[in-house]
Write an enzyme that holds these catalytic residues in place. Structure first.
Site, mmCIF file in Angstrom:
data_model
loop_
_atom_site.group_PDB
_atom_site.id
_atom_site.type_symbol
_atom_site.label_atom_id
_atom_site.label_comp_id
_atom_site.label_asym_id
_atom_site.label_seq_id
_atom_site.Cartn_x
_atom_site.Cartn_y
_atom_site.Cartn_z
ATOM 1 N N SER A 65 0.427 -1.244 -39.754
ATOM 2 C CA SER A 65 -0.626 -1.295 -40.769
ATOM 3 C C SER A 65 -0.712 0.062 -41.467
ATOM 4 O O SER A 65 -0.637 1.096 -40.808
ATOM 5 C CB SER A 65 -1.952 -1.626 -40.080
ATOM 6 O OG SER A 65 -2.915 -1.926 -41.027
ATOM 7 N N TYR B 72 -10.119 3.150 -34.252
ATOM 8 C CA TYR B 72 -8.993 4.022 -33.895
ATOM 9 C C TYR B 72 -9.552 5.225 -33.143
ATOM 10 O O TYR B 72 -10.288 6.036 -33.718
ATOM 11 C CB TYR B 72 -8.327 4.443 -35.200
ATOM 12 C CG TYR B 72 -6.998 5.141 -35.058
ATOM 13 C CD1 TYR B 72 -5.815 4.465 -35.331
ATOM 14 C CD2 TYR B 72 -6.925 6.479 -34.692
ATOM 15 C CE1 TYR B 72 -4.592 5.103 -35.238
ATOM 16 C CE2 TYR B 72 -5.704 7.118 -34.589
ATOM 17 C CZ TYR B 72 -4.546 6.432 -34.865
ATOM 18 O OH TYR B 72 -3.330 7.062 -34.774
ATOM 19 N N ASN C 275 7.758 4.828 -33.000
ATOM 20 C CA ASN C 275 6.771 4.009 -32.285
ATOM 21 C C ASN C 275 6.125 4.810 -31.158
ATOM 22 O O ASN C 275 6.725 5.738 -30.617
ATOM 23 C CB ASN C 275 7.419 2.736 -31.727
ATOM 24 C CG ASN C 275 8.205 3.046 -30.478
ATOM 25 O OD1 ASN C 275 7.653 3.097 -29.378
ATOM 26 N ND2 ASN C 275 9.497 3.313 -30.644
#
Ligand code: FAD
Length: 546
Positions: free
Chosen positions: A211, A466, A132
């Site tokens: 995702s 993004y 993460n």
């Protein structure tokens, strides 16, 4: 996983086979990448604190599952892979390292472990693969209680496949390759391919609402996940795998994105698909970012159902071209001919053009029909298809790209990402606000910087943007302070322009500051009430989200 960076020890990004990258970096970031300037400190030089755990708790945990107190193991489990994580770890600032790393091998062991931890008032942090980038794993620096990192890695099996319902029950610690290897052997795929696929797990994906690049076809993990088993303080929570249900506020949705704050996800039942007969990713060029955005919006509104829709802005396109490998004489001739064609026949200004990838999956007939539908739309926006070559290259290299961040850190630069989602009607404004915020901050700090963006993950009403940014710190302030100024400016621009704080990287601690602006104060109060109700002692991954 490297303790100081991304991925496998044997894999590293190199500029040596990419002749255009050095001048590109010199021009935009004022760094000569042929020279490495900084390396992580030697592991032996970093001071790993002794584990803080009393003998009774340690003995009880050891009776449940394998326990490690190895310093390297504990450091790897201390945090994720955000830029802030890497910079601190590389410099020897290890934060609150967990005291024990425990590796349970069954749901019964997870339950026994949680029971033992709660009895001793210890902190429990579920660990998938530690990929993460939102500060979702690190224990608060002043945490005085024993911190137990629960490594889910032994729980890595596909337990069953229901071929009629097209559902598979999979243990939450399975990493991407383990999942696909087991499903593919039976002719199925989950279709979830984040860029971190090689080093992230099903449980981590669910707990962060991840995702993957093919989400346009398969859906995000939130949609793929139908059923769950979660080891929680009050017992094992079971969400049955139903296609849809009307049972009040969705408990399934409460677990999605819960970042370990509600319990340990033990298994999930997920939608699976038959392996497609054909899979193609085509490259396209658009004359401008505005046309590229409009084409993606029109595709989402059409009957076409591609598996990937992704368009880069001019800056990301220029960067992609700068990372091209050595070209043969024929390649050079072809790209010269293409440039001439684009400029003279199509009226492109090549410095503004945008590279896109659109993917298709299914039967040959389906793929052909989809390509035709999409081709009509891209054509209306001045787009031209440049064939399968660039798409195949992108597909092959996508899991290697994450290594570039360590390469830049080794050369004194800082690079990171911020991503968001917004309705189609707001995307152009969100883009302008975020790139403007980054450039204004580079200017006010007086640092060379570069920001670039792509659109990916299209939905009925909007899409994800993004942003990737890189900067060369000035040397006048702490590098992480200069980085934080840029990151904060981009994040603030998201919520100010109607976009979310994150589309798929979660809240953690990195994005918690913007939560109230995103979901409102009553929304935050609702989340806090949920966490307090389930975990009144704040034993489960405290300090994350809200
Ligand atoms: C280079 C790079 C590329 C990336 N690309 C993508 C991308 O394309 N798409 C994307 O969505 N993300 C991406 N990420 C982010 C990251 O991979 C995701 O957030 C991923 O979902 C984390 O999975 P993990 O297994 O590594 O979880 P971890 O990092 O180990 O944990 C993340 C959070 O989930 C909790 N958790 C983990 N397992 C469980 C469990 N079994 N039960 C309860 N809680 C659990 C942890 O406590 C923590 O709060 C990328 C990250 C990097 C570094």
């Amino acid at each position: 996983m490297k303790w100081w960076g991304w991925g496998d020890e044997q894999i590293a990004f190199t500029h040596e086979d990419k002749p255009s990258l050095r001048p590109f970096m010199l021009r935009h970031l004022q760094v000569d990448i042929a020279q490495s300037q900084s390396t992580p400190i030697a592991f032996e030089a970093s001071a790993v604190p002794e584990p803080r755990v009393d003998a009774a708790l340690r003995a009880r945990v050891e009776a449940i599952a394998p326990v490690s107190v190895d310093p390297m193991d504990r450091v790897v489990h201390a945090r994720g892979k955000s830029l802030r994580d890497l910079v601190r770890t590389r410099g020897g600032d290890l934060g609150r390292v967990p005291d024990l790393v425990v590796r349970p091998g069954s749901e019964a062991e997870l339950s026994a472990l949680l029971g033992a931890a709660l009895d001793a008032d210890a902190v429990v942090i579920p660990f998938g693969a530690g990929s993460n980038i939102s500060g979702s794993l690190e224990a608060p620096v002043d945490e005085a209680r024993t911190v137990i990192s629960v490594d889910m890695g032994r729980l890595d099996r596909v337990l069953s496949i229901d071929p009629v319902a097209r559902l598979a029950e999979i243990q939450a610690g399975a990493a991407g390759p383990r999942i696909e290897e087991q499903l593919n052997a039976a002719g199925w795929t989950l279709g979830h391919f984040p860029d971190s696929f090689t080093h992230s797990t099903l449980g981590g994906w669910i707990a962060t609402r991840s995702s993957g690049m093919q989400s346009d076809k398969y859906g995000d993990i939130a949609e793929l996940t139908r059923g769950l088993r979660v080891v929680a303080p009050s017992g094992t929570l079971v969400v049955r795998p139903l296609p849809s249900t009307s049972t009040g506020p969705s408990v399934r949705e409460m677990i999605l994105g819960s970042e370990g704050r509600l319990g340990l996800i033990s298994t999930a039942t997920v939608q699976v698909h038959r392996l497609p007969a054909q899979r193609v990713i085509l490259g396209y060029l658009f004359p401008t970012w505005a046309e590229g955005l409009a084409a993606m919006r029109d595709i989402a509104a059409s009957e076409a159902r591609p598996s990937v829709t992704r368009v880069s802005d001019a800056e990301e396109t220029a960067f992609s071209f700068a990372t091209r490998k050595h070209q043969t004489a024929v390649d050079k001739l072809q790209s010269k001919a293409l440039t001439t064609f684009l400029e003279r026949r199509k009226g492109y200004d090549v410095s503004a053009m945008c590279l896109a990838f659109i993917g298709y999956e299914g039967s040959e007939r389906h793929v052909r029909a989809q390509r035709r539908l999409v081709g009509r739309i891209t054509g209306r926006h001045g787009g031209i298809c440049i064939g399968t070559g660039p798409g195949a290259l992108y597909d092959q290299k996508k899991f290697d790209t994450p290594y570039i961040r360590d390469f830049l850190l080794d050369r004194g630069m800082l690079a990171d990402v911020s991503e968001t989602a917004a309705p189609w009607s707001r995307l152009a404004d969100v883009y302008a606000a975020a790139t403007g915020a980054a450039r204004d901050t580079f200017r006010s700090l007086g640092v060379p910087g570069y920001v670039m963006c792509h659109l990916s993950h299209s939905y009925h009403s909007g899409a994800c943007l993004y942003f990737t940014f890189a900067m060369t710190p000035s040397g006048r302030r702490a590098p992480l302070d200069e980085y934080a100024a840029v990151k904060s400016a981009i994040q603030q621009s998201f919520v100010d322009s109607g976009a979310t704080l994150s589309h798929h990287h979660a809240v953690g601690t990195e994005h918690a500051e913007w939560l109230e602006q995103d979901i409102s104060a009553p929304g935050v109060a609702m989340l806090r009430a949920l966490f307090d109700g389930i975990d009144p002692g704040e034993n489960l991954n405290p300090g994350k989200i809200a």
